[in-house]
Design an enzyme around this catalytic site. Structure first.
Site, PDB file in Angstrom:
ATOM      1  N   THR A   1      39.468  37.629  34.159  1.00 13.29           N
ATOM      2  CA  THR A   1      40.700  38.013  33.449  1.00 13.29           C
ATOM      3  C   THR A   1      41.116  36.800  32.615  1.00 13.29           C
ATOM      4  OG1 THR A   1      42.328  37.135  35.001  1.00 13.29           O
ATOM      5  CG2 THR A   1      41.416  39.305  35.522  1.00 13.29           C
ATOM      6  N   ASP A   2      42.149  36.965  31.811  1.00 17.07           N
ATOM      7  CA  ASP A   2      42.613  35.843  31.001  1.00 17.07           C
ATOM      8  C   ASP A   2      43.071  34.680  31.878  1.00 17.07           C
ATOM      9  OD1 ASP A   2      42.030  37.142  28.696  1.00 17.07           O
ATOM     10  OD2 ASP A   2      44.052  37.961  28.422  1.00 17.07           O
ATOM     11  N   CYS A   3      43.732  35.022  32.992  1.00 12.85           N
ATOM     12  CA  CYS A   3      44.232  33.942  33.855  1.00 12.85           C
ATOM     13  C   CYS A   3      43.252  33.556  34.963  1.00 12.85           C
ATOM     14  CB  CYS A   3      45.614  34.295  34.407  1.00 12.85           C
ATOM     15  SG  CYS A   3      45.733  35.943  35.083  1.00 12.85           S
ATOM     16  N   TYR A   4      42.283  34.381  35.210  1.00 14.72           N
ATOM     17  CA  TYR A   4      41.232  34.086  36.215  1.00 14.72           C
ATOM     18  C   TYR A   4      39.865  34.321  35.569  1.00 14.72           C
ATOM     19  CZ  TYR A   4      44.782  33.976  39.895  1.00 14.72           C
ATOM     20  OH  TYR A   4      45.857  33.648  40.667  1.00 14.72           O
TER      21      TYR A   4
END
Lengths: 402, 136
Positions: free
Chosen positions: A138-141
């Site tokens: 994901t964007d944050c992970y």
């Protein structure tokens, strides 16, 4: 004369508490009577060490750099799949999980040499565990792959949370068919070749407080060789099971959900276990202290193997087909004698729960309490009792395309 | 003096097709009971025998086997219990066909008497904590 838990704790703190095991209390009540025994004894300790499948551990393994969202991805611990349907780096490893490439019962009966229960035992033993993971990113992970060793000493939390343990009574399993069968109650030989049971009987926690009068949510217990707590009533908790005059259930009845910090537990008390042809599980140690608040409680703790009965159930047809029939009832003293009679036939018996270990657990808890190291807790709320109306239900199929 | 022993014989490849046991019985007057026999993929033979007879005949028979190149081991060395893993639950007791596991009725500790063991292997996978080990 009634006592309170606070008074008992005061005596424990001063090193004055009289603590005996659920085995030792039997003779004390027989010799001195319940009134005198209730006055003299403060705590009775119980113990059990048997295979308990509804066991597992939540782990928070910590965040990597860059971060990976294991939640919703795939994680394996020593090739055993862990459940990831929670937050980014929280996992659950259940005792019965087996590696994807385990042949299971395709090579019947399957060996089930290694599974989630063994991973938990190894974690507790301090062994490095191989974590392999795939995530979607994901964007944050952003990270999608991870292969690393983890160790219980380095991860944030390792919480044992067993949703059903310490069953209050259990079936005696036999096999009426003409072939050997492989069950969670062990290998059962044809034509009533053997009878397997699983309890510590007179030492078993819930036989010593049959109506859940002293233990409840928040009760501090001995779990996996360390400290744990009763978190809730266990799944399939069935207080409405038929009972004897001494209030002891004649069928599987109450259960406990228990929780504790895995980091302070011991591998010899959480043993990865393999049931041939059935699956993997874990043998769990539980010891529950029973505060002797009054005469009624001490009478309960003086229950003997001969005062407890279990149902004899055929595991070749009756159990798998969910039929209600039992072949009879038998008391635990007879079961422990090594031979019982079923349908006129002499049948040798064996246990899956370890009695010598149950004795060890009850004595270990006794030692801690006597030394003032283990104080009792007042339950925050009781477990549902007979009056709750809670009953064990079957799943009645409702065919979707019926 | 009569003796009765349980032994494991390992036949090297060159002896697998030779009538070793026949000679042992015929020439040394020993009574035998085959508890297990197999040939491994490496074409080595394995046989677990119970031999009975006079001490003198038994010794000479064993001597014959040794000279023929058969390796001999006492059976009791082949099945062992991992004392750390054993929980003394007792699941093995009714599985063992020769009653090699005995329960102390008082302490409920399970004793393993490997003199009674015939190395059938039934206990190995029936043991929930996998404490029993077979070493052939």
């Amino acid at each position: 004369m009634a006592k309170t838990i606070a008074e008992i704790n005061d005596r424990i703190s001063k090193g004055q508490a009289v603590v005996v095991t659920a085995e030792e209390i039997i003779d004390i009540v027989t010799e001195k009577g319940a009134e005198e025994a209730a006055r003299e004894v403060d705590v009775v300790t119980t113990g059990t060490f048997g295979p308990m499948c509804s066991s597992g551990a939540f782990l928070n393994v910590g965040h990597t750099k860059p971060r990976i969202k294991l939640g919703g991805g795939e994680v394996y611990l020593n090739d055993v799949p862990a459940y990831t349907g929670i937050a980014a780096v929280d996992l659950f490893i259940g005792a019965t999980a087996v590696p994807d490439d385990d042949p299971r019962n395709k090579a019947y009966p399957g060996d089930f040499n290694y599974g989630g229960g063994h991973v938990i035992e190894e974690l507790v033993a301090g062994n490095d565990i191989r974590l392999t993971a795939r995530a979607y990113g994901t964007d944050c992970y952003p990270r999608r792959r991870l292969e690393t060793w983890i160790n219980i000493a380095d991860i944030n939390e390792a919480t044992l949370f067993n949703i059903r343990n310490a069953y209050q009574n259990y079936n005696v399993a036999v096999n009426l068919s003409d072939r050997t069968i492989y069950t969670y109650m062990g290998v059962l030989k044809p034509h009533l070749g053997n009878a397997n049971y699983s309890t510590s009987g007179q030492l078993s926690p819930l036989f010593n407080d049959p109506l859940y009068k002293t233990l409840g949510i928040g009760t501090k217990i001995l779990l996996g060789g360390g400290i744990g707590y009763i978190a809730w009533h266990g799944t399939q908790h069935n207080p409405a099971a038929p009972r004897l005059d001494n209030d002891v259930p004649r069928r599987p009845a109450g259960t406990l959900a228990v929780i504790g910090d895995l980091k302070q537990m011991k591998p010899e008390w959480l043993r990865g276990t393999s049931m041939l042809g059935y699956g993997t599980t874990i043998t769990v140690c539980i010891g529950v202290p029973i505060p002797i608040l009054n005469e009624e409680i001490v009478r309960y703790t003086a229950v003997r193997d001969r005062d407890i009965v279990a149902a004899i159930v055929d595991y070749s047809d009756v159990y798998p087909q969910g039929k209600p029939d039992v072949l009879g009832e038998i008391d635990y003293a007879s079961l422990k004698s090594g031979q019982i009679t079923v349908q006129g036939q002499e049948v040798p018996t064996a246990s899956l729960s370890s009695y010598p270990k149950a004795v060890e657990i009850a004595n270990l808890l006794k030692k801690w309490i006597k030394a003032g190291e283990f104080l009792l807790t007042e339950p925050v709320a009781p477990l549902p009792g007979v009056e709750s109306g809670i009953r064990f239900k079957n799943l009645e199929d409702r065919p979707i395309n019926g | 003096m009569p003796v009765s022993r349980r032994i494991v014989l390992h036949f090297p490849r060159r002896l697998v097709d030779r009538p070793i046991v026949y000679r042992l019985i015929k020439d040394y007057d020993l009574e035998f009971n085959i508890l297990k026999a197999s040939v491994t993929p490496e074409e080595e033979g394995l046989m677990v025998l119970e031999l009975k007879g006079d001490q003198k005949d038994y010794d000479q028979g064993i001597n014959y086997l040794n000279e023929a190149g058969v390796q001999i081991q006492a059976l009791s060395q082949n099945v062992t219990r991992n004392e750390i893993r054993c929980t003394h639950c007792g699941a093995c007791i009714t599985i063992c066909p020769t009653a090699a596991f005995e329960l102390d009725k008082k302490t409920r500790v399970v004793a393993f008497d490997n003199d009674k063991c015939i190395a059938c292997g039934l206990c190995i996978k029936s043991c929930p904590p996998r404490a029993m080990e077979l070493h052939f």
